[in-house]
Design an enzyme around this catalytic site. Sequence first.
Site, PDB file in Angstrom:
ATOM      1  N   LYS A  11      14.980  40.094   7.966  1.00  9.86           N
ATOM      2  CA  LYS A  11      15.030  41.564   7.926  1.00  9.86           C
ATOM      3  C   LYS A  11      15.784  42.048   6.681  1.00  9.86           C
ATOM      4  O   LYS A  11      15.325  42.933   5.966  1.00  9.86           O
ATOM      5  CB  LYS A  11      15.721  42.120   9.192  1.00  9.86           C
ATOM      6  CG  LYS A  11      15.100  41.644  10.493  1.00  9.86           C
ATOM      7  CD  LYS A  11      15.826  42.191  11.702  1.00  9.86           C
ATOM      8  CE  LYS A  11      17.263  41.764  11.865  1.00  9.86           C
ATOM      9  NZ  LYS A  11      17.457  40.320  12.131  1.00  9.86           N
TER      10      LYS A  11
ATOM     11  N   ARG B  37      20.084  47.857  18.598  1.00 10.72           N
ATOM     12  CA  ARG B  37      20.093  46.507  19.151  1.00 10.72           C
ATOM     13  C   ARG B  37      20.196  46.526  20.666  1.00 10.72           C
ATOM     14  O   ARG B  37      20.192  45.464  21.299  1.00 10.72           O
ATOM     15  CB  ARG B  37      21.322  45.789  18.619  1.00 10.72           C
ATOM     16  CG  ARG B  37      21.049  44.717  17.599  1.00 10.72           C
ATOM     17  CD  ARG B  37      22.399  44.186  17.181  1.00 10.72           C
ATOM     18  NE  ARG B  37      22.340  42.892  16.581  1.00 10.72           N
ATOM     19  CZ  ARG B  37      22.261  42.697  15.273  1.00 10.72           C
ATOM     20  NH1 ARG B  37      22.169  43.704  14.442  1.00 10.72           N
ATOM     21  NH2 ARG B  37      22.257  41.474  14.820  1.00 10.72           N
TER      22      ARG B  37
ATOM     23  N   ARG C 202      21.740  29.405   5.204  1.00 12.89           N
ATOM     24  CA  ARG C 202      22.028  30.634   4.439  1.00 12.89           C
ATOM     25  C   ARG C 202      23.392  30.534   3.753  1.00 12.89           C
ATOM     26  O   ARG C 202      24.366  30.079   4.331  1.00 12.89           O
ATOM     27  CB  ARG C 202      22.002  31.842   5.374  1.00 12.89           C
ATOM     28  CG  ARG C 202      22.420  33.123   4.654  1.00 12.89           C
ATOM     29  CD  ARG C 202      22.034  34.360   5.405  1.00 12.89           C
ATOM     30  NE  ARG C 202      22.574  34.427   6.739  1.00 12.89           N
ATOM     31  CZ  ARG C 202      22.306  35.402   7.593  1.00 12.89           C
ATOM     32  NH1 ARG C 202      21.479  36.372   7.242  1.00 12.89           N
ATOM     33  NH2 ARG C 202      22.828  35.412   8.790  1.00 12.89           N
TER      34      ARG C 202
ATOM     35  N   ARG D 231      28.470  32.339   6.274  1.00 15.28           N
ATOM     36  CA  ARG D 231      28.998  33.312   7.229  1.00 15.28           C
ATOM     37  C   ARG D 231      29.549  32.585   8.449  1.00 15.28           C
ATOM     38  O   ARG D 231      28.961  31.615   8.915  1.00 15.28           O
ATOM     39  CB  ARG D 231      27.878  34.274   7.669  1.00 15.28           C
ATOM     40  CG  ARG D 231      27.811  35.520   6.824  1.00 15.28           C
ATOM     41  CD  ARG D 231      26.580  36.360   7.053  1.00 15.28           C
ATOM     42  NE  ARG D 231      26.254  36.682   8.444  1.00 15.28           N
ATOM     43  CZ  ARG D 231      25.266  37.506   8.800  1.00 15.28           C
ATOM     44  NH1 ARG D 231      24.531  38.092   7.866  1.00 15.28           N
ATOM     45  NH2 ARG D 231      25.019  37.753  10.067  1.00 15.28           N
TER      46      ARG D 231
ATOM     47  N   ARG E  21      24.147  34.174  19.296  1.00 18.84           N
ATOM     48  CA  ARG E  21      23.398  35.319  18.753  1.00 18.84           C
ATOM     49  C   ARG E  21      21.977  35.330  19.297  1.00 18.84           C
ATOM     50  O   ARG E  21      21.428  36.392  19.592  1.00 18.84           O
ATOM     51  CB  ARG E  21      23.383  35.260  17.228  1.00 18.84           C
ATOM     52  CG  ARG E  21      24.722  35.634  16.634  1.00 18.84           C
ATOM     53  CD  ARG E  21      24.852  35.157  15.217  1.00 18.84           C
ATOM     54  NE  ARG E  21      24.013  35.895  14.305  1.00 18.84           N
ATOM     55  CZ  ARG E  21      23.751  35.485  13.060  1.00 18.84           C
ATOM     56  NH1 ARG E  21      24.260  34.363  12.608  1.00 18.84           N
ATOM     57  NH2 ARG E  21      22.988  36.223  12.275  1.00 18.84           N
TER      58      ARG E  21
HETATM   59  P1  AP5 Z   1      18.051  37.256   6.253  1.00 18.89           P
HETATM   60  O1  AP5 Z   1      17.156  38.171   5.492  1.00 18.89           O
HETATM   61  O2  AP5 Z   1      19.503  37.235   5.870  1.00 18.89           O
HETATM   62  O3  AP5 Z   1      17.837  37.474   7.822  1.00 18.89           O
HETATM   63  P2  AP5 Z   1      18.219  38.695   8.764  1.00 18.89           P
HETATM   64  O4  AP5 Z   1      17.058  38.904   9.687  1.00 18.89           O
HETATM   65  O5  AP5 Z   1      18.690  39.863   7.970  1.00 18.89           O
HETATM   66  O6  AP5 Z   1      19.388  38.002   9.574  1.00 18.89           O
HETATM   67  P3  AP5 Z   1      20.885  38.433   9.897  1.00 18.89           P
HETATM   68  O7  AP5 Z   1      21.535  37.167  10.370  1.00 18.89           O
HETATM   69  O8  AP5 Z   1      21.568  39.148   8.789  1.00 18.89           O
HETATM   70  O9  AP5 Z   1      20.619  39.390  11.037  1.00 18.89           O
HETATM   71  P4  AP5 Z   1      21.450  39.589  12.255  1.00 18.89           P
HETATM   72  O10 AP5 Z   1      20.602  40.602  12.894  1.00 18.89           O
HETATM   73  O11 AP5 Z   1      21.809  38.457  13.116  1.00 18.89           O
HETATM   74  O12 AP5 Z   1      22.862  39.955  11.626  1.00 18.89           O
HETATM   75  P5  AP5 Z   1      23.507  41.356  11.264  1.00 18.89           P
HETATM   76  O13 AP5 Z   1      24.114  41.217   9.944  1.00 18.89           O
HETATM   77  O14 AP5 Z   1      22.560  42.464  11.518  1.00 18.89           O
HETATM   78  O15 AP5 Z   1      17.468  35.762   6.117  1.00 18.89           O
HETATM   79  C1  AP5 Z   1      18.117  34.645   6.699  1.00 18.89           C
HETATM   80  C2  AP5 Z   1      17.990  33.419   5.764  1.00 18.89           C
HETATM   81  O16 AP5 Z   1      16.616  33.041   5.658  1.00 18.89           O
HETATM   82  C3  AP5 Z   1      18.463  33.663   4.331  1.00 18.89           C
HETATM   83  O17 AP5 Z   1      19.094  32.496   3.852  1.00 18.89           O
HETATM   84  C4  AP5 Z   1      17.181  33.939   3.533  1.00 18.89           C
HETATM   85  O18 AP5 Z   1      17.303  33.547   2.180  1.00 18.89           O
HETATM   86  C5  AP5 Z   1      16.166  33.102   4.297  1.00 18.89           C
HETATM   87  N1  AP5 Z   1      14.821  33.717   4.347  1.00 18.89           N
HETATM   88  C6  AP5 Z   1      14.526  35.028   4.516  1.00 18.89           C
HETATM   89  N2  AP5 Z   1      13.185  35.208   4.560  1.00 18.89           N
HETATM   90  C7  AP5 Z   1      12.642  33.950   4.424  1.00 18.89           C
HETATM   91  C8  AP5 Z   1      11.299  33.452   4.407  1.00 18.89           C
HETATM   92  N3  AP5 Z   1      10.245  34.289   4.540  1.00 18.89           N
HETATM   93  N4  AP5 Z   1      11.111  32.130   4.259  1.00 18.89           N
HETATM   94  C9  AP5 Z   1      12.169  31.273   4.127  1.00 18.89           C
HETATM   95  N5  AP5 Z   1      13.456  31.695   4.127  1.00 18.89           N
HETATM   96  C10 AP5 Z   1      13.679  33.009   4.288  1.00 18.89           C
HETATM   97  O19 AP5 Z   1      24.631  41.463  12.399  1.00 18.89           O
HETATM   98  C11 AP5 Z   1      25.756  40.621  12.417  1.00 18.89           C
HETATM   99  C12 AP5 Z   1      26.658  40.995  13.574  1.00 18.89           C
HETATM  100  O20 AP5 Z   1      27.126  42.363  13.429  1.00 18.89           O
HETATM  101  C13 AP5 Z   1      26.026  40.964  14.978  1.00 18.89           C
HETATM  102  O21 AP5 Z   1      26.028  39.653  15.519  1.00 18.89           O
HETATM  103  C14 AP5 Z   1      26.947  41.935  15.735  1.00 18.89           C
HETATM  104  O22 AP5 Z   1      28.176  41.329  16.062  1.00 18.89           O
HETATM  105  C15 AP5 Z   1      27.229  43.019  14.694  1.00 18.89           C
HETATM  106  N6  AP5 Z   1      26.242  44.109  14.760  1.00 18.89           N
HETATM  107  C16 AP5 Z   1      25.365  44.446  13.761  1.00 18.89           C
HETATM  108  N7  AP5 Z   1      24.589  45.474  14.145  1.00 18.89           N
HETATM  109  C17 AP5 Z   1      24.986  45.800  15.409  1.00 18.89           C
HETATM  110  C18 AP5 Z   1      24.529  46.758  16.347  1.00 18.89           C
HETATM  111  N8  AP5 Z   1      23.512  47.591  16.083  1.00 18.89           N
HETATM  112  N9  AP5 Z   1      25.152  46.810  17.546  1.00 18.89           N
HETATM  113  C19 AP5 Z   1      26.185  45.991  17.835  1.00 18.89           C
HETATM  114  N10 AP5 Z   1      26.651  45.035  16.996  1.00 18.89           N
HETATM  115  C20 AP5 Z   1      26.038  44.930  15.795  1.00 18.89           C
END
Ligand code: AP5
Length: 209
Positions: A13, A88, A122, A155, A166
């Site tokens: 994403k 979420r 990552r 991370r 997660r």
């Molecule tokens: P990446 O693009 O980083 O993936 P992502 O979907 O953005 O994953 P995140 O881990 O950032 O999402 P998340 O939803 O768990 O975490 P968030 O930061 O929102 O890609 C991942 C890897 O794959 C990278 O290395 C990339 O290079 C590689 N890649 C990408 N596309 C690829 C492809 N097509 N092919 C091969 N490789 C590829 O949230 C973190 C924490 O914050 C949560 O756990 C929670 O504690 C808190 N939080 C955030 N939002 C909320 C909310 N709304 N409510 C409550 N708590 C929240």
Amino acid sequence: MKMVFLGPPGAGKGTMAVRVAEEAGIPHISTGDIFRFNIKNQTELGTRVKAILDSGELVPDSLTIELVQDRISKDDAQSGFILDGFPRTIPQADALSSMTTLDRVINFELNDEEVVRRLSGRRVHPGSGRTYHVLFSPPRVEGKDDATGEDLVQREDDKEDAIKNRLRVYREQTEPLIQYYRSRDMLVDLDSSPAPDTVYAALKALLNL
Ligand code: AP5
């Protein structure tokens, strides 16, 4: 265009949101990035949420909703935005629908095995948020950011136990949003298993970019 990028952790994403935001000229709003920025800068909010993020649990709805409400009311978000990682939970989705009208919700689909592969490989540049993958998009010099040469880090929530948690939290609390948005005819599915350029081309076609 006002969009939500929905999907399991590691589905890509954030990677896609950066590219779409640049092409469409709209802000990329990642609640995860906002929390990590606050943790890095040791703000009061950062101190409150650090342990929650490290474990992979969710930050309380009230706090997250207030933060997003404030962010999308800013001038730069008036003609559109990409929400990445919000909503979420069902209460977050209900709150969002009372704040604004969305044009599209993109559902990034990826199986658990690939999620684990992507998250465990990552690496992130803490200063800029630039993201790499040790196999799929490695930096030019191992362990170093391409632009600054500074160290890349893993991370805390990309370690094995937190990844498992997660995924569990995603299934229990976030996956029901697929049905929530599908039943409102707002959801479009996107296979995010191919290589990044292929996913991006498909996404651009969906969004008419
Ligand atoms: P990446 O693009 O980083 O993936 P992502 O979907 O953005 O994953 P995140 O881990 O950032 O999402 P998340 O939803 O768990 O975490 P968030 O930061 O929102 O890609 C991942 C890897 O794959 C990278 O290395 C990339 O290079 C590689 N890649 C990408 N596309 C690829 C492809 N097509 N092919 C091969 N490789 C590829 O949230 C973190 C924490 O914050 C949560 O756990 C929670 O504690 C808190 N939080 C955030 N939002 C909320 C909310 N709304 N409510 C409550 N708590 C929240």
